[in-house]
Design an enzyme around this catalytic site. Structure first.
Site, PDB file in Angstrom:
ATOM      1  N   LEU A   1      25.254  36.721 -39.301  1.00  0.00           N
ATOM      2  CA  LEU A   1      25.447  35.866 -40.261  1.00  0.00           C
ATOM      3  C   LEU A   1      25.305  36.003 -41.737  1.00  0.00           C
ATOM      4  O   LEU A   1      24.333  36.882 -42.018  1.00  0.00           O
ATOM      5  CB  LEU A   1      24.136  34.814 -40.226  1.00  0.00           C
ATOM      6  CG  LEU A   1      24.239  34.039 -38.714  1.00  0.00           C
ATOM      7  CD1 LEU A   1      22.980  33.095 -38.695  1.00  0.00           C
ATOM      8  CD2 LEU A   1      25.486  33.091 -38.342  1.00  0.00           C
ATOM      9  N   HIS A   2      26.405  35.689 -42.484  1.00  0.00           N
ATOM     10  CA  HIS A   2      26.113  36.057 -43.912  1.00  0.00           C
ATOM     11  C   HIS A   2      27.197  35.050 -44.967  1.00  0.00           C
ATOM     12  O   HIS A   2      26.816  35.346 -46.102  1.00  0.00           O
ATOM     13  CB  HIS A   2      26.693  37.539 -44.355  1.00  0.00           C
ATOM     14  CG  HIS A   2      28.255  37.514 -44.313  1.00  0.00           C
ATOM     15  ND1 HIS A   2      28.795  37.786 -43.244  1.00  0.00           N
ATOM     16  CD2 HIS A   2      28.739  37.792 -45.407  1.00  0.00           C
ATOM     17  CE1 HIS A   2      30.051  37.927 -43.403  1.00  0.00           C
ATOM     18  NE2 HIS A   2      30.389  38.195 -44.910  1.00  0.00           N
ATOM     19  N   ARG A   3      27.830  34.213 -44.500  1.00  0.00           N
ATOM     20  CA  ARG A   3      28.539  33.449 -45.141  1.00  0.00           C
ATOM     21  C   ARG A   3      27.804  32.393 -45.863  1.00  0.00           C
ATOM     22  O   ARG A   3      26.693  31.634 -45.378  1.00  0.00           O
ATOM     23  CB  ARG A   3      29.382  32.461 -44.178  1.00  0.00           C
ATOM     24  CG  ARG A   3      30.580  33.083 -43.437  1.00  0.00           C
ATOM     25  CD  ARG A   3      31.808  32.962 -44.304  1.00  0.00           C
ATOM     26  NE  ARG A   3      32.746  34.091 -43.759  1.00  0.00           N
ATOM     27  CZ  ARG A   3      33.199  35.104 -44.606  1.00  0.00           C
ATOM     28  NH1 ARG A   3      33.087  35.034 -45.874  1.00  0.00           N
ATOM     29  NH2 ARG A   3      33.673  36.114 -43.863  1.00  0.00           N
TER      30      ARG A   3
ATOM     31  N   ASP B   1      29.793  34.949 -38.212  1.00  0.00           N
ATOM     32  CA  ASP B   1      30.617  34.175 -39.151  1.00  0.00           C
ATOM     33  C   ASP B   1      31.548  35.188 -40.080  1.00  0.00           C
ATOM     34  O   ASP B   1      31.952  34.866 -41.066  1.00  0.00           O
ATOM     35  CB  ASP B   1      29.908  33.234 -40.141  1.00  0.00           C
ATOM     36  CG  ASP B   1      28.525  33.912 -40.713  1.00  0.00           C
ATOM     37  OD1 ASP B   1      28.695  35.303 -40.992  1.00  0.00           O
ATOM     38  OD2 ASP B   1      27.972  33.210 -41.439  1.00  0.00           O
TER      39      ASP B   1
END
Ligand code: UD1
Length: 369
Positions: free
Chosen positions: A204-206, A283
């Site tokens: 996850l990093h958005r 994501d």
């Protein structure tokens, strides 16, 4: 012919590796590599140079983190005198990060022919910084190299001339196919005490998922539920680590018995881990493509994707970010038999060669700067 290649952030590195190699092999092409320093931690940058055998950058700009305007402006300020000094025949940019946009703007204003690798992808969501970077970069490019057929439709709709568009395949998949065996021989599942095909990998990093505390908390709830069914290995991006720590969610995740939180992994380690997973939740853009080739089901925790071929011809499912929908989709995947790898058109390990072939053609060599 001098081609100046720009990288800045982690996902650029697996794309530039096969291009640098193909350019170095080609007589008459002198590739120059410029690293903007958008990503600077060893685990986000240096490790990938090492894993992928990318030559050390000829120029390192040391730009680092900042707001979008600061980061983009800083890369532009550093690149303008460098391009003026180097006088490239072509500037080549990959992907959709801020460094891609900044280099495209500088090259276009100096009248240097611009090549964009991974052109024409559109999420049609302008709240994503990458979508703005893609649209502007494509508008300024002279050579638009696409990974899937639909990308050309997007470009034509924006008025890009057909003669500038080249469907060449996917350079990131060149890299994957080249390193897959080595990655799988690392024994990554054992390293995390999980069994092949019996664990999930999460990334996850958005900003839309990790910067808003409520959204991030909802995703942590999903992981808390999922880890009761199968163990989760979660390599944590620096942005996400900062947000988890600031919101107090890190200790909650860390306390879950079946969640293994790790530092960001190297290219080979991550590929080895994903290749043997039962399921991936992500994501990321690139991981949707990698799981397609690897045949690992991928749940994309976003409302849209700029890579529709991974759904039509791959293992990707767009599930959004609502916790119940993610849980349902995960349960469905786990009730189905494991999938096989799929290969979208031209994802055959030869995209970089095709790109270099186009750039080395006499027409390009004669393009006035
Ligand atoms: C960037 C790209 C994104 C890409 C992602 C892959 C843009 C707009 N975004 O997002 O498209 O999917 O890279 O990783 O270009 N940080 C570190 N160490 C680093 C780099 C970043 O600690 O080496 C931290 C900093 O707190 C920084 C934050 O991560 O402020 C965000 O970094 P930034 O480069 O702005 O964006 P990413 O989220 O990495």
């Amino acid at each position: 012919m001098r081609i100046v290649n720009i990288v800045g952030a982690r996902p650029n590195l697996m794309k530039i590796a096969p291009l640098m190699e193909a350019m170095r092999r080609r007589p008459g092409i002198g590739p120059v590599l410029v690293h903007t320093g958008q990503h600077y931690d060893a685990r986000m940058s240096e490790l990938f140079f090492h894993d992928l055998g990318i030559p050390a950058p000829d120029h390192y700009l040391g730009v680092g983190s900042g707001t979008h305007a600061q980061q983009t402006a800083q890369v532009m300020t550093e690149l303008e005198p460098l391009f003026t000094e180097l006088r490239p025949d072509v500037v080549l940019v990959v992907g959709d990060v801020n460094s891609t946009l900044a280099a495209a703007l500088v090259a276009a204003k100096l009248g240097i022919p611009l090549a964009h690798v991974e052109a024409g992808l559109r999420s049609f969501d302008r709240t994503m910084p990458e979508e703005i970077n893609r649209v502007v970069t494509d508008a300024l490019s002279d050579f638009l190299f696409t990974t899937e057929r639909g990308a050309a439709d997007n470009l034509r709709r924006e008025g890009i001339a057909e003669s500038k568009i080249f469907f060449v395949g996917n350079v990131m998949i060149d890299t994957l196919l080249r390193h897959r065996d080595r990655a799988e021989s690392l024994g990554m599942p054992e390293r995390y005490a999980v069994r092949p095909r019996e664990y999930a990998v999460v990334t996850l990093h958005r900003p839309s998922n990790v910067d808003a505390p409520e959204a991030l908390a909802g995703l942590v709830d999903v992981l808390a539920g999922l880890q009761e069914r199968l163990p989760i290995v979660f390599p944590v991006h620096p942005r996400t680590r900062n947000r988890l720590t600031a919101t107090g969610l890190w200790s909650r995740l860390d306390a879950l018995p079946n969640v293994r939180l790790t530092e960001p992994l190297g290219y080979l380690e991550f590929l080895g881990l994903v290749a043997a997973a039962r399921l991936v939740l992500t994501d990321s853009g690139g991981i949707q493509e990698e799981t397609t080739i690897l045949g690992v089901p991928c749940l994309t925790l976003r409302e849209n994707t700029e890579r529709p071929v991974t759904i039509a011809d791959g293992t990707n499912r767009l599930v959004g970010t609502a916790p119940e929908r993610i849980q349902e989709a995960a349960a469905r995947v786990l009730s189905e038999p494991p999938t096989n790898g799929r290969r979208p058109e031209l994802w055959d390990g030869r995209a970089a060669e095709r790109i270099v072939e186009v750039l080395a053609s006499p027409v390009v060599a004669e393009t006035p700067a």
